[in-house]
Design a protein around this motif. Structure first.
Motif, mmCIF file in Angstrom:
data_model
loop_
_atom_site.group_PDB
_atom_site.id
_atom_site.type_symbol
_atom_site.label_atom_id
_atom_site.label_comp_id
_atom_site.label_asym_id
_atom_site.label_seq_id
_atom_site.Cartn_x
_atom_site.Cartn_y
_atom_site.Cartn_z
ATOM 1 N N ASP A 51 1.153 -1.160 -0.217
ATOM 2 C CA ASP A 51 -0.369 0.226 -0.027
ATOM 3 C C ASP A 51 0.991 1.551 0.291
ATOM 4 O OD1 ASP A 51 -1.800 -1.694 0.105
ATOM 5 O OD2 ASP A 51 -2.726 -1.518 2.237
ATOM 6 N N ASN A 52 2.179 1.198 0.307
ATOM 7 C CA ASN A 52 3.036 2.434 0.538
ATOM 8 C C ASN A 52 4.263 2.197 -0.560
ATOM 9 O OD1 ASN A 52 1.634 3.794 2.993
ATOM 10 N ND2 ASN A 52 1.973 2.024 3.848
ATOM 11 N N ARG A 54 5.555 3.220 -3.789
ATOM 12 C CA ARG A 54 5.747 3.623 -4.932
ATOM 13 C C ARG A 54 5.243 3.630 -6.573
ATOM 14 N NH1 ARG A 54 5.528 9.111 -5.564
ATOM 15 N NH2 ARG A 54 6.949 8.616 -7.806
ATOM 16 N N ASP A 55 6.572 1.940 -6.259
ATOM 17 C CA ASP A 55 5.946 1.403 -7.698
ATOM 18 C C ASP A 55 5.189 0.788 -7.415
ATOM 19 O OD1 ASP A 55 9.063 2.015 -8.055
ATOM 20 O OD2 ASP A 55 9.614 0.283 -6.999
ATOM 21 N N VAL A 56 4.290 0.230 -8.709
ATOM 22 C CA VAL A 56 3.233 -0.580 -8.858
ATOM 23 C C VAL A 56 4.015 -2.402 -8.693
ATOM 24 C CG1 VAL A 56 1.024 -1.189 -10.255
ATOM 25 C CG2 VAL A 56 1.995 1.175 -10.111
ATOM 26 N N SER A 70 -1.396 -3.264 -7.030
ATOM 27 C CA SER A 70 -0.882 -2.897 -6.246
ATOM 28 C C SER A 70 -1.814 -1.417 -6.222
ATOM 29 C CB SER A 70 0.656 -2.427 -5.352
ATOM 30 O OG SER A 70 1.016 -2.112 -5.765
ATOM 31 N N SER A 72 -0.360 1.316 -5.435
ATOM 32 C CA SER A 72 -0.019 2.640 -6.058
ATOM 33 C C SER A 72 -0.141 3.232 -7.759
ATOM 34 C CB SER A 72 1.986 2.447 -6.249
ATOM 35 O OG SER A 72 2.040 0.535 -6.231
ATOM 36 N N LYS A 74 -2.431 4.142 -8.245
ATOM 37 C CA LYS A 74 -3.346 5.202 -8.576
ATOM 38 C C LYS A 74 -2.432 6.255 -8.450
ATOM 39 C CE LYS A 74 -7.441 8.364 -6.890
ATOM 40 N NZ LYS A 74 -8.199 8.296 -7.968
ATOM 41 N N LYS A 75 -1.528 6.658 -7.844
ATOM 42 C CA LYS A 75 -0.334 7.569 -8.200
ATOM 43 C C LYS A 75 0.830 7.833 -9.315
ATOM 44 C CE LYS A 75 0.877 6.853 -3.262
ATOM 45 N NZ LYS A 75 1.469 6.080 -2.407
ATOM 46 N N LEU A 76 0.128 6.832 -9.775
ATOM 47 C CA LEU A 76 0.990 6.755 -11.474
ATOM 48 C C LEU A 76 0.327 6.509 -12.414
ATOM 49 C CD1 LEU A 76 3.840 5.791 -12.227
ATOM 50 C CD2 LEU A 76 3.181 3.719 -12.342
ATOM 51 N N ARG A 162 7.252 1.010 -12.982
ATOM 52 C CA ARG A 162 8.264 2.109 -12.281
ATOM 53 C C ARG A 162 8.063 3.701 -13.474
ATOM 54 N NH1 ARG A 162 12.656 -1.118 -10.889
ATOM 55 N NH2 ARG A 162 11.590 -1.079 -9.032
#
Length: 163
Positions: A51-52, A54-56, A70, A72, A74-76, A162
């Protein structure tokens, strides 16, 4: 209620057997609870990591459908994991990247099969384009490994992506 000595002996023996069985069940219950606690702790550590980071982190079956993604992602890319899971690889990237991935998987699997060591940890890296939610393209790097079953047959893929 008066019992003869033989009946009393049987009753005591049955009581002792029941006590031994209860003790055995209590021990089994304690072991099961300890395993469950350990599993929950492992699960919590995995979720903390997944959950934390940065890489998917993702997995995909042989039909090129994502089976895990994962949070992440969402962030990427702007997508929720549920929006990616069960989607086909072709829905997540432009056609030229789909072809690049297919060719890379084929080439790397041939290398794996022809390898003398058959390293189950063999991985390869691909630079590709991915769709962003709401439009746009993201250049990313994916490190991909094969997933194997107990008979050493490929069952899918696991990767880390990433930007």
């Amino acid at each position: 209620m008066n019992l003869d000595p033989e009946s009393m002996g049987k009753l005591y023996a049955e009581t002792d057997a029941l006590r031994a069985r209860v003790a055995q069940l209590e021990k089994t219950l304690e072991e099961t609870q300890a395993h469950e606690r350990a599993l929950l702790e492992d699960q919590a550590r995995w979720h903390l990591f997944a959950d934390n980071v940065r890489d998917v982190i993702w997995t995909m079956d042989l039909d090129a459908k994502f089976t895990y993604v994962s949070p992440s992602v969402k962030k990427l890319r702007g997508f929720e994991p549920d929006e990616i899971i069960s989607s086909n690889m072709a829905d997540t990237m432009p056609p030229r990247s789909v072809e690049l991935v297919k060719n890379s998987i084929y080439t790397e699997f041939q290398r794996y099969k022809e390898s003398a060591t058959k390293d189950p940890n063999h991985s390869f890296t691909i630079e590709l384009e991915l769709y962003r939610k709401g439009g746009g393209i993201l250049w990313a790097e994916a490190n991909v490994s094969f997933l194997f079953d107990a008979d050493n047959r490929v069952t899918g893929f696991m990767g880390v992506t990433r930007d």
